[in-house]
Design an enzyme around this catalytic site. Structure first.
Site, PDB file in Angstrom:
ATOM      1  N   GLN A 147       0.780  -1.255   0.000  1.00 26.72           N
ATOM      2  CA  GLN A 147       0.000   0.000   0.000  1.00 26.72           C
ATOM      3  C   GLN A 147       0.806   1.296   0.000  1.00 26.72           C
ATOM      4  O   GLN A 147       0.459   2.245  -0.698  1.00 26.72           O
ATOM      5  CB  GLN A 147      -0.943   0.007   1.224  1.00 26.72           C
ATOM      6  CG  GLN A 147      -1.875   1.191   1.209  1.00 26.72           C
ATOM      7  CD  GLN A 147      -2.821   1.292   2.391  1.00 26.72           C
ATOM      8  OE1 GLN A 147      -3.401   2.314   2.636  1.00 26.72           O
ATOM      9  NE2 GLN A 147      -2.995   0.217   3.143  1.00 26.72           N
ATOM     10  N   ARG A 161       6.913  -8.984 -10.098  1.00 33.10           N
ATOM     11  CA  ARG A 161       7.530 -10.294 -10.229  1.00 33.10           C
ATOM     12  C   ARG A 161       6.650 -11.183 -11.112  1.00 33.10           C
ATOM     13  O   ARG A 161       5.430 -11.219 -10.929  1.00 33.10           O
ATOM     14  CB  ARG A 161       7.659 -10.923  -8.851  1.00 33.10           C
ATOM     15  CG  ARG A 161       8.821 -11.886  -8.818  1.00 33.10           C
ATOM     16  CD  ARG A 161       8.898 -12.745  -7.627  1.00 33.10           C
ATOM     17  NE  ARG A 161       8.432 -12.184  -6.385  1.00 33.10           N
ATOM     18  CZ  ARG A 161       9.039 -12.419  -5.237  1.00 33.10           C
ATOM     19  NH1 ARG A 161      10.152 -13.113  -5.223  1.00 33.10           N
ATOM     20  NH2 ARG A 161       8.549 -11.978  -4.119  1.00 33.10           N
ATOM     21  N   ASP A 170      11.789 -10.597 -13.870  1.00 32.54           N
ATOM     22  CA  ASP A 170      12.458 -11.294 -12.777  1.00 32.54           C
ATOM     23  C   ASP A 170      13.784 -10.579 -12.520  1.00 32.54           C
ATOM     24  O   ASP A 170      14.714 -10.659 -13.332  1.00 32.54           O
ATOM     25  CB  ASP A 170      12.693 -12.759 -13.180  1.00 32.54           C
ATOM     26  CG  ASP A 170      13.400 -13.537 -12.082  1.00 32.54           C
ATOM     27  OD1 ASP A 170      13.803 -12.916 -11.058  1.00 32.54           O
ATOM     28  OD2 ASP A 170      13.570 -14.752 -12.245  1.00 32.54           O
ATOM     29  N   ARG A 175      20.313  -6.379  -2.181  1.00 32.83           N
ATOM     30  CA  ARG A 175      20.496  -7.798  -2.518  1.00 32.83           C
ATOM     31  C   ARG A 175      20.191  -8.064  -3.991  1.00 32.83           C
ATOM     32  O   ARG A 175      20.736  -8.989  -4.574  1.00 32.83           O
ATOM     33  CB  ARG A 175      19.607  -8.695  -1.631  1.00 32.83           C
ATOM     34  CG  ARG A 175      20.095  -8.784  -0.195  1.00 32.83           C
ATOM     35  CD  ARG A 175      19.429  -9.939   0.549  1.00 32.83           C
ATOM     36  NE  ARG A 175      18.017  -9.715   0.791  1.00 32.83           N
ATOM     37  CZ  ARG A 175      17.516  -8.979   1.794  1.00 32.83           C
ATOM     38  NH1 ARG A 175      18.348  -8.412   2.660  1.00 32.83           N
ATOM     39  NH2 ARG A 175      16.220  -8.830   1.933  1.00 32.83           N
ATOM     40  N   GLU A 214       1.206  -1.366   8.232  1.00 34.46           N
ATOM     41  CA  GLU A 214       0.415  -0.234   8.722  1.00 34.46           C
ATOM     42  C   GLU A 214       0.317  -0.109  10.244  1.00 34.46           C
ATOM     43  O   GLU A 214       0.700   0.887  10.837  1.00 34.46           O
ATOM     44  CB  GLU A 214      -1.001  -0.352   8.117  1.00 34.46           C
ATOM     45  CG  GLU A 214      -2.036   0.605   8.676  1.00 34.46           C
ATOM     46  CD  GLU A 214      -1.775   2.047   8.277  1.00 34.46           C
ATOM     47  OE1 GLU A 214      -1.488   2.302   7.114  1.00 34.46           O
ATOM     48  OE2 GLU A 214      -1.889   2.925   9.165  1.00 34.46           O
ATOM     49  N   ASP A 242       0.604   3.668   6.035  1.00 34.62           N
ATOM     50  CA  ASP A 242       0.873   3.314   4.634  1.00 34.62           C
ATOM     51  C   ASP A 242       0.573   4.487   3.697  1.00 34.62           C
ATOM     52  O   ASP A 242       1.468   5.052   3.072  1.00 34.62           O
ATOM     53  CB  ASP A 242      -0.012   2.132   4.222  1.00 34.62           C
ATOM     54  CG  ASP A 242       0.547   0.812   4.723  1.00 34.62           C
ATOM     55  OD1 ASP A 242       1.740   0.758   5.050  1.00 34.62           O
ATOM     56  OD2 ASP A 242      -0.210  -0.159   4.779  1.00 34.62           O
ATOM     57  N   GLY A 264      -7.943  20.167  19.450  1.00 34.29           N
ATOM     58  CA  GLY A 264      -7.624  21.544  19.110  1.00 34.29           C
ATOM     59  C   GLY A 264      -8.035  22.469  20.240  1.00 34.29           C
ATOM     60  O   GLY A 264      -8.347  22.013  21.346  1.00 34.29           O
ATOM     61  N   GLY A 265      -8.069  23.741  19.973  1.00 34.51           N
ATOM     62  CA  GLY A 265      -8.365  24.715  21.017  1.00 34.51           C
ATOM     63  C   GLY A 265      -9.853  24.835  21.337  1.00 34.51           C
ATOM     64  O   GLY A 265     -10.228  25.503  22.289  1.00 34.51           O
TER      65      GLY A 265
HETATM   66  N1  COA Z   1      11.978 -10.152  -9.216  1.00 34.29           N
HETATM   67  C1  COA Z   1      12.644 -10.919  -8.342  1.00 34.29           C
HETATM   68  N2  COA Z   1      12.544 -10.790  -7.007  1.00 34.29           N
HETATM   69  C2  COA Z   1      11.716  -9.833  -6.552  1.00 34.29           C
HETATM   70  C3  COA Z   1      10.996  -9.007  -7.416  1.00 34.29           C
HETATM   71  C4  COA Z   1      11.160  -9.181  -8.807  1.00 34.29           C
HETATM   72  N3  COA Z   1      10.514  -8.438  -9.705  1.00 34.29           N
HETATM   73  N4  COA Z   1      10.256  -8.146  -6.661  1.00 34.29           N
HETATM   74  C5  COA Z   1      10.514  -8.460  -5.365  1.00 34.29           C
HETATM   75  N5  COA Z   1      11.396  -9.472  -5.299  1.00 34.29           N
HETATM   76  C6  COA Z   1      11.958 -10.068  -4.094  1.00 34.29           C
HETATM   77  C7  COA Z   1      12.765  -9.093  -3.276  1.00 34.29           C
HETATM   78  O1  COA Z   1      14.041  -8.943  -3.856  1.00 34.29           O
HETATM   79  C8  COA Z   1      12.799  -9.781  -1.910  1.00 34.29           C
HETATM   80  O2  COA Z   1      13.790 -10.801  -1.948  1.00 34.29           O
HETATM   81  P1  COA Z   1      14.885 -11.073  -0.758  1.00 34.29           P
HETATM   82  O3  COA Z   1      14.271 -10.665   0.528  1.00 34.29           O
HETATM   83  O4  COA Z   1      15.099 -12.548  -0.867  1.00 34.29           O
HETATM   84  O5  COA Z   1      16.086 -10.281  -1.078  1.00 34.29           O
HETATM   85  C9  COA Z   1      11.454 -10.493  -1.885  1.00 34.29           C
HETATM   86  O6  COA Z   1      10.916 -10.432  -3.219  1.00 34.29           O
HETATM   87  C10 COA Z   1      10.390  -9.962  -0.945  1.00 34.29           C
HETATM   88  O7  COA Z   1      10.493  -8.593  -0.683  1.00 34.29           O
HETATM   89  P2  COA Z   1      10.021  -8.000   0.740  1.00 34.29           P
HETATM   90  O8  COA Z   1       9.989  -6.551   0.590  1.00 34.29           O
HETATM   91  O9  COA Z   1      10.878  -8.559   1.815  1.00 34.29           O
HETATM   92  O10 COA Z   1       8.528  -8.568   0.858  1.00 34.29           O
HETATM   93  P3  COA Z   1       7.745  -9.170   2.131  1.00 34.29           P
HETATM   94  O11 COA Z   1       6.422  -9.583   1.597  1.00 34.29           O
HETATM   95  O12 COA Z   1       8.516 -10.216   2.850  1.00 34.29           O
HETATM   96  O13 COA Z   1       7.587  -7.924   3.112  1.00 34.29           O
HETATM   97  C11 COA Z   1       6.870  -5.719   3.724  1.00 34.29           C
HETATM   98  C12 COA Z   1       6.581  -6.970   2.891  1.00 34.29           C
HETATM   99  C13 COA Z   1       5.822  -4.689   3.340  1.00 34.29           C
HETATM  100  C14 COA Z   1       6.743  -6.067   5.215  1.00 34.29           C
HETATM  101  C15 COA Z   1       8.269  -5.194   3.429  1.00 34.29           C
HETATM  102  O14 COA Z   1       8.412  -5.036   2.045  1.00 34.29           O
HETATM  103  C16 COA Z   1       8.601  -3.885   4.130  1.00 34.29           C
HETATM  104  O15 COA Z   1       8.853  -3.848   5.323  1.00 34.29           O
HETATM  105  N6  COA Z   1       8.642  -2.776   3.345  1.00 34.29           N
HETATM  106  C17 COA Z   1       9.016  -1.473   3.842  1.00 34.29           C
HETATM  107  C18 COA Z   1       7.927  -0.842   4.660  1.00 34.29           C
HETATM  108  C19 COA Z   1       6.615  -0.760   3.943  1.00 34.29           C
HETATM  109  O16 COA Z   1       6.491  -0.193   2.898  1.00 34.29           O
HETATM  110  N7  COA Z   1       5.594  -1.317   4.598  1.00 34.29           N
HETATM  111  C20 COA Z   1       4.227  -1.094   4.238  1.00 34.29           C
HETATM  112  C21 COA Z   1       3.752  -1.911   3.170  1.00 34.29           C
HETATM  113  S1  COA Z   1       2.107  -1.386   2.821  1.00 34.29           S
END
Ligand code: COA
Length: 424
Positions: A17, A38, A73, A104, A139, A168, A246-247
Site C-alpha cells: 500500500q 515479479r 524477474d 540484494r 500499517e 501506509d 484543538g483549542g
Molecule cells: N523479481 C525478483 N525478485 C523480486 C521481485 C522481482 N521483480 N520483486 C521483489 N522481489 C523479491 C525481493 O528482492 C525480496 O527478496 P529477498 O528478501 O530474498 O532479497 C522479496 O521479493 C520480498 O520482498 P520484501 O519486501 O521482503 O517482501 P515481504 O512480503 O517479505 O515484506 C513488507 C513486505 C511490506 C513487510 C516489506 O516489504 C517492508 O517492510 N517494506 C518497507 C515498509 C513498507 O512499505 N511497509 C508497508 C507496506 S504497505
C-alpha cells in the site's frame, strides 16, 4: 489539458500500500508510472482480500490506477539488464521493499547513480536509522510506533489503531512530496538524490499535536481532555476519546436513531465565538450569562455535563437535521458518515472524489479519485493494469528494443511465462 507531471517517468518497484499510494498520486498528476512486478503473481495484493475468484482484488485495483505493468524477474541477468535500461530512461525509481532487499538485487545507491546520476531513488521503510531499521513493517506497526495507537481510544480501554491508513497511505503521501521536491531541486543541481520516508516518522508527523500535548503535560493537566478535572493524568499523553485535540472543545453526540443505526452521531464543536447561538439552539439561553458557562475557561471543568445537555437536543434530530440547523448559526459540526453513505453521496461523485471505474475482468467498481484538485492539470482515473499487460509495450515503445532483442529476453525467462492479455 496537460498535466502537472507530464514527461516524468517513474520506475515503480512498489508493492502493497505505502509505495503504490505514492506512485498512484504521481500517475494521477501525469507521470508515466511503469510498475515492475515479479512474474507469476506480481504485487501480492493482487490476490489478497479477494472478493471475486481469480480477479485482481479491490486492494490492488484501488491503489494502482493509471499505471502500466511490466513483469521482470530481477534475479535473472537479462531481467536485470532490462531494469537497468529502465533506470537509464526514468527520472524516479520508487521502492518499498524490506530493508536491504534492493541491495540484494544488486541495486545499491552507488550502482543506481552509476547507471543514471540524475535518477531520484525514493524509498519507504518502516523505521529510519536506529534500533529498528532492519524491521519489516506494516500499517498498524507504524501506527503503534509512531504514537498514534497510544493516544487513540478511550482512557479505560486498550490502545487503538485507526482505520485511516496513516502509516501506509500517509507515508506514501509524504514520499510523493519528497519526490516532487527532488525533481524541482534537480532542475538547478542536475543531480538525483535519495528520498527516504520512514513510516514511524510519517505517523509521528501526523501525530504532532500529541507531542505538543506531551510537553504541555509538564505544566499541568490537559484541560480539554475528558479526564479533566477529576481523572488521573500519568506521565504520558493519555487517550482522549473523542475530544477535539484543538483549542475548541468537541465530542461525538448521539442523534435520532442511534439505538439502531451505529452511525447516527454528529461531531459537535462548542466553538467559543458561537457559544451564544449554541445556548439558544439547545434551549439553554440562561447559560449565556451564567458565570459557570458564559466564558470558555469556566466551561472546561464542565464539558462532560455540557455535552450531555447538548446531546439531549441532538437526540431529537437526525444527524442531517442537526447539521442543517447548526450550519445556519455557523456552529462547526459534522455527521458521522458511513462508507455506504459516502459511496452514495452524489456531490463526491460530481467532484471526482468517488469514481466508478470499469475493469476488464472485474467489471465496474468504485474507487477514491485524486483528492488534489488542480485548475490546470486534469485528473482522470484509469483502471489498474493486469499483470504484465504492458510488458511488450514498454520494451518496444519506452526502451525501443527491436523484436529480435525482445524475443531473446523472453526466451531467457526474464519476463516470466505467457502474459495475460486484457479482455478489452
Ligand atoms: N523479481 C525478483 N525478485 C523480486 C521481485 C522481482 N521483480 N520483486 C521483489 N522481489 C523479491 C525481493 O528482492 C525480496 O527478496 P529477498 O528478501 O530474498 O532479497 C522479496 O521479493 C520480498 O520482498 P520484501 O519486501 O521482503 O517482501 P515481504 O512480503 O517479505 O515484506 C513488507 C513486505 C511490506 C513487510 C516489506 O516489504 C517492508 O517492510 N517494506 C518497507 C515498509 C513498507 O512499505 N511497509 C508497508 C507496506 S504497505
Amino acid at each position: 489539458m496537460s498535466k502537472a507531471l507530464d514527461g516524468v517517468k517513474i520506475l515503480d518497484f512498489t508493492h502493497v500500500q505505502s509505495g503504490p499510494t505514492c506512485t498512484q498520486l504521481l500517475a494521477w498528476l501525469g507521470a508515466d508510472v511503469i510498475k515492475v512486478e515479479r512474474p507469476g503473481g506480481g504485487d501480492i495484493t493482487r490476490g489478497q482480500l479477494r472478493d471475486i475468484p481469480d480477479v485482481d482484488s479491490l486492494y490492488f485495483t484501488m491503489l494502482n490506477h493509471n499505471k502500466r505493468s511490466i513483469t521482470i524477474d530481477a534475479r535473472n541477468p537479462q531481467g536485470k539488464a532490462v531494469i537497468e535500461a529502465l533506470m537509464k530512461t526514468c527520472d524516479v525509481m520508487v521502492e518499498n521493499f524490506a530493508p536491504g532487499a534492493l541491495d540484494r538485487m544488486g541495486f545499491t545507491w552507488e550502482r543506481i547513480q552509476q547507471i543514471n546520476p540524475r535518477i531520484i531513488l525514493a524509498s519507504v521503510k518502516g523505521f529510519g536509522p536506529g534500533p529498528y531499521e532492519d524491521c519489516k513493517v506494516y500499517e498498524n506497526v507504524a501506527q503503534c510506533a509512531g504514537g498514534s495507537a497510544s493516544t487513540t481510544g478511550f482512557d479505560d480501554g486498550p490502545p487503538l489503531v485507526t482505520g485511516a491508513q496513516i502509516g501506509d497511505s500517509g507515508t506514501g503521501l509524504h514520499l510523493a512530496l519528497g519526490i516532487v521536491s527532488a525533481l524541482f531541486q534537480r532542475v538547478t543541481t542536475g543531480r538525483g538524490q535519495k528520498v527516504l520516508c520512514a513510516m514511524q516518522d510519517g505517523v509521528l508527523n501526523l501525530c504532532r499535536v500529541k507531542l505538543r500535548d506531551q510537553q504541555r503535560l509538564a505544566h499541568g493537566p490537559l484541560t480539554e481532555f475528558p479526564q479533566y478535572p477529576g481523572g488521573e493524568f500519568g506521565e504520558a499523553v493519555p487517550r482522549a476519546g473523542n475530544a477535539s485535540g484543538g483549542g475548541q472543545p468537541g465530542w461525538i453526540l448521539k442523534c435520532k436513531g442511534w439505538e439502531t443505526d451505529p452511525n447516527a452521531y454528529i461531531y459537535f464543536i462548542a466553538q467559543a465565538p458561537v457559544w451564544e447561538a449554541i445556548c439558544d439552539v439547545i434551549g439553554k439561553p440562561e447559560w449565556k450569562t451564567d458565570p459557570d458557562y458564559a466564558k470558555p475557561p469556566a466551561r472546561l471543568p464542565r464539558l462532560k455535563a455540557i455535552f450531555d445537555t447538548i446531546e439531549q437536543w441532538t437526540m431529537t434530530k437526525t444527524k442531517f437535521e442537526a447539521m442543517d440547523i447548526l450550519n445556519k448559526y455557523d456552529i462547526p459540526c459534522g455527521p458521522i458518515l458511513s462508507m455506504k453513505e459516502i459511496a452514495e453521496e452524489q456531490s463526491l461523485r460530481a467532484t471526482g472524489t468517488v469514481v466508478e471505474v470499469d475493469h476488464p475482468t472485474r467489471g465496474k467498481y468504485l474507487t477514491v479519485g485524486n483528492p488534489i484538485k488542480m485548475s490546470d492539470s486534469a485528473s482522470d482515473v484509469r483502471r489498474s493494469p493486469l499483470l504484465g499487460e504492458h510488458t511488450d509495450e514498454v520494451l518496444r515503445d519506452v526502451l525501443r528494443f527491436d523484436e529480435k532483442r525482445i524475443a531473446a529476453i523472453k526466451a531467457s525467462g526474464a519476463l516470466g511465462g505467457p502474459m495475460r492479455a486484457a479482455a478489452e
